[in-house]
Design a protein around this motif. Sequence first.
Motif, short mmCIF file in Angstrom:
data_model
loop_
_atom_site.label_atom_id
_atom_site.label_comp_id
_atom_site.label_asym_id
_atom_site.label_seq_id
_atom_site.Cartn_x
_atom_site.Cartn_y
_atom_site.Cartn_z
N GLY A 15 0.80 -1.22 0.00
CA GLY A 15 0.00 0.00 0.00
C GLY A 15 0.83 1.27 0.00
O GLY A 15 0.32 2.34 -0.32
N GLU A 16 2.13 1.16 0.33
CA GLU A 16 3.01 2.33 0.33
C GLU A 16 3.57 2.60 -1.07
O GLU A 16 3.65 1.70 -1.90
CB GLU A 16 4.15 2.15 1.33
N SER A 17 3.99 3.85 -1.30
CA SER A 17 4.45 4.28 -2.63
C SER A 17 5.85 4.86 -2.57
O SER A 17 6.34 5.23 -1.50
CB SER A 17 3.49 5.31 -3.21
N TRP A 18 6.48 4.94 -3.73
CA TRP A 18 7.75 5.64 -3.88
C TRP A 18 7.71 6.36 -5.23
O TRP A 18 6.93 6.02 -6.12
CB TRP A 18 8.94 4.67 -3.80
N GLU A 19 8.54 7.38 -5.38
CA GLU A 19 8.48 8.22 -6.57
C GLU A 19 9.83 8.33 -7.27
O GLU A 19 10.88 8.15 -6.64
CB GLU A 19 7.99 9.62 -6.21
N MET A 20 9.76 8.61 -8.57
CA MET A 20 10.94 8.91 -9.37
C MET A 20 10.66 10.19 -10.14
O MET A 20 9.66 10.27 -10.87
CB MET A 20 11.26 7.77 -10.34
N ASN A 21 11.50 11.17 -9.95
CA ASN A 21 11.32 12.46 -10.61
C ASN A 21 12.44 12.72 -11.61
O ASN A 21 13.60 12.42 -11.34
CB ASN A 21 11.29 13.59 -9.58
N ASN A 22 12.07 13.27 -12.75
CA ASN A 22 13.05 13.60 -13.78
C ASN A 22 12.67 14.97 -14.33
O ASN A 22 11.84 15.09 -15.23
CB ASN A 22 13.05 12.56 -14.89
N SER A 23 13.27 16.00 -13.80
CA SER A 23 12.89 17.36 -14.16
C SER A 23 14.07 18.14 -14.73
O SER A 23 15.22 17.92 -14.34
CB SER A 23 12.34 18.10 -12.94
N THR A 24 13.77 19.03 -15.67
CA THR A 24 14.75 19.94 -16.23
C THR A 24 14.22 21.36 -16.07
O THR A 24 13.18 21.58 -15.44
CB THR A 24 15.00 19.63 -17.72
N ASP A 25 14.90 22.33 -16.66
CA ASP A 25 14.45 23.72 -16.56
C ASP A 25 13.09 23.92 -17.22
O ASP A 25 12.29 24.75 -16.77
CB ASP A 25 15.48 24.66 -17.20
N ASN A 26 12.84 23.18 -18.31
CA ASN A 26 11.63 23.40 -19.08
C ASN A 26 10.60 22.28 -18.96
O ASN A 26 9.49 22.42 -19.49
CB ASN A 26 11.97 23.58 -20.57
N ALA A 27 10.95 21.20 -18.30
CA ALA A 27 10.02 20.06 -18.25
C ALA A 27 10.09 19.38 -16.89
O ALA A 27 11.12 19.40 -16.21
CB ALA A 27 10.35 19.07 -19.35
N LYS A 28 8.97 18.77 -16.52
CA LYS A 28 8.89 18.06 -15.25
C LYS A 28 8.19 16.73 -15.48
O LYS A 28 7.15 16.66 -16.13
CB LYS A 28 8.12 18.89 -14.21
N SER A 29 8.77 15.69 -14.94
CA SER A 29 8.18 14.36 -15.04
C SER A 29 8.21 13.71 -13.67
O SER A 29 9.26 13.67 -13.02
CB SER A 29 8.95 13.50 -16.05
N GLN A 30 7.07 13.20 -13.23
CA GLN A 30 6.97 12.58 -11.91
C GLN A 30 6.21 11.25 -12.04
O GLN A 30 5.10 11.21 -12.53
CB GLN A 30 6.24 13.49 -10.93
N MET A 31 6.87 10.17 -11.60
CA MET A 31 6.26 8.85 -11.64
C MET A 31 6.07 8.34 -10.22
O MET A 31 6.92 8.52 -9.35
CB MET A 31 7.15 7.88 -12.42
N LYS A 32 4.93 7.69 -9.99
CA LYS A 32 4.60 7.16 -8.67
C LYS A 32 4.32 5.66 -8.80
O LYS A 32 3.59 5.23 -9.68
CB LYS A 32 3.37 7.87 -8.10
N TYR A 33 4.92 4.88 -7.90
CA TYR A 33 4.77 3.43 -7.91
C TYR A 33 4.27 2.97 -6.54
O TYR A 33 4.76 3.44 -5.50
CB TYR A 33 6.10 2.76 -8.24
N THR A 34 3.29 2.07 -6.53
CA THR A 34 2.70 1.59 -5.28
C THR A 34 2.75 0.07 -5.22
O THR A 34 2.36 -0.61 -6.17
CB THR A 34 1.23 2.04 -5.18
N LEU A 35 3.27 -0.44 -4.11
CA LEU A 35 3.31 -1.89 -3.89
C LEU A 35 1.91 -2.36 -3.50
O LEU A 35 1.42 -2.05 -2.42
CB LEU A 35 4.32 -2.22 -2.79
N LYS A 36 1.26 -3.10 -4.39
CA LYS A 36 -0.13 -3.50 -4.16
C LYS A 36 -0.27 -4.87 -3.50
O LYS A 36 -1.16 -5.09 -2.69
CB LYS A 36 -0.89 -3.51 -5.49
N ASN A 37 0.60 -5.81 -3.86
CA ASN A 37 0.45 -7.16 -3.31
C ASN A 37 1.76 -7.93 -3.46
O ASN A 37 2.48 -7.76 -4.44
CB ASN A 37 -0.68 -7.90 -4.04
N VAL A 38 2.03 -8.78 -2.47
CA VAL A 38 3.20 -9.67 -2.52
C VAL A 38 2.71 -11.08 -2.23
O VAL A 38 2.21 -11.36 -1.14
CB VAL A 38 4.27 -9.26 -1.49
#
Length: 364
Positions: free
Chosen positions: A258-281
């Motif tokens: 149920g917890e999440s972690w993020e990966m961000n890839n941003s520059t001066d002109n662009a922003k990208s944000q990805m979110k990942y959530t562990l749903k089941n093991v």
Amino acid sequence: MKKIVLICTVIMAVVACKKEKSEVKIVGKNENGEELTVNAQGDTITLKEAEALQKTDTTEAATTTAETEKVEKKTAFQKNEDGTYSFQFNLEKGATYPFKVSTNTTSTQSDGKNSQQISQISTNELSYEVIEEKLQSFVLKVTFKRFQEKSSMQGESIGFDTNAGKPTNEMAAQQYEFFKTIVGNSYTMEISKNGKVLNIDGLAPIREKVKSKLAKGLSEEEKKGLDQMLQVSLSKQAMEAMFLESIGYYPTKSVKIGESWEMNNSTDNAKSQMKYTLKNVADNQVDIQISGSSSGSDSNTLEQGVKISRSIEGNVTGTAKIDARSGWLNQATIEKKEVLKITQEYQGQKQNMSSTTKSTTKVN
């Protein structure tokens, strides 16, 4: 007759009992009348003590075996005492792991008056062979296996498949020759056990091989264009991005279901944000939910005085199913939508254009 059968049964039981007792050598009795035997260390102990020790040894052996099996059953997502899970790839040296990414894209372009739709299907297949396992990393041999593309616009379709013959369309034939030369070549990639790309080596010889085969008969300008295309399509950045976007987004910290972690890839002109959530093991599979967004804008003025402004907005949703033992991706489906808006301005007049792109990417 019954008496005879009864006597025989008693005799057989006595014989069996004597046979069982004969396996333990009785050396006498103690003052309490208990039978005595000698253990492996040469000490005299009672028969009851010997039997109790034998039972304890058997239990301890069974426990040790169970614990050994538990240790040997190592998984990529290890559960911690606090209920969190820590990830590390659990790949096997000598094993080969498949990688196939297929993307179906539809792009609608409009200038406010007219519009056209372009559809494209592309497939890339590679294999990742573990050639070395280090203390904190794996060295992988990555081999190009197949490339396939098909584009459709205004009722016409062109494409190629490196597993098939050379197409008759000139543009498709050039793409076919380009990618056919790449197929079968390999490079090495070293990744940390938590999925970070540490090093990529061996791409330069592949680029030179393609150039030497395809540059024959090309003009200097065409050779320059070929070189630029190779520097982009067969670059370390491109290979790393493909791996990270498809496989290398596992958690670098301990997370609970149920917890999440993020990966961000941003520059001066662009922003990208990805979110990942562990749903089941589960024992065989781990499920991860994917979501994300991107945005950006820029503008510049050409020498002719034409000012061009661009802006882009996008969102991503998806799911990934991961092999719990190795950590390799079993299956992923990612939906992406991007809206690109372009404004051209010249001598006070503006022209607006837009492009909406929807894609579905499936991995493995």
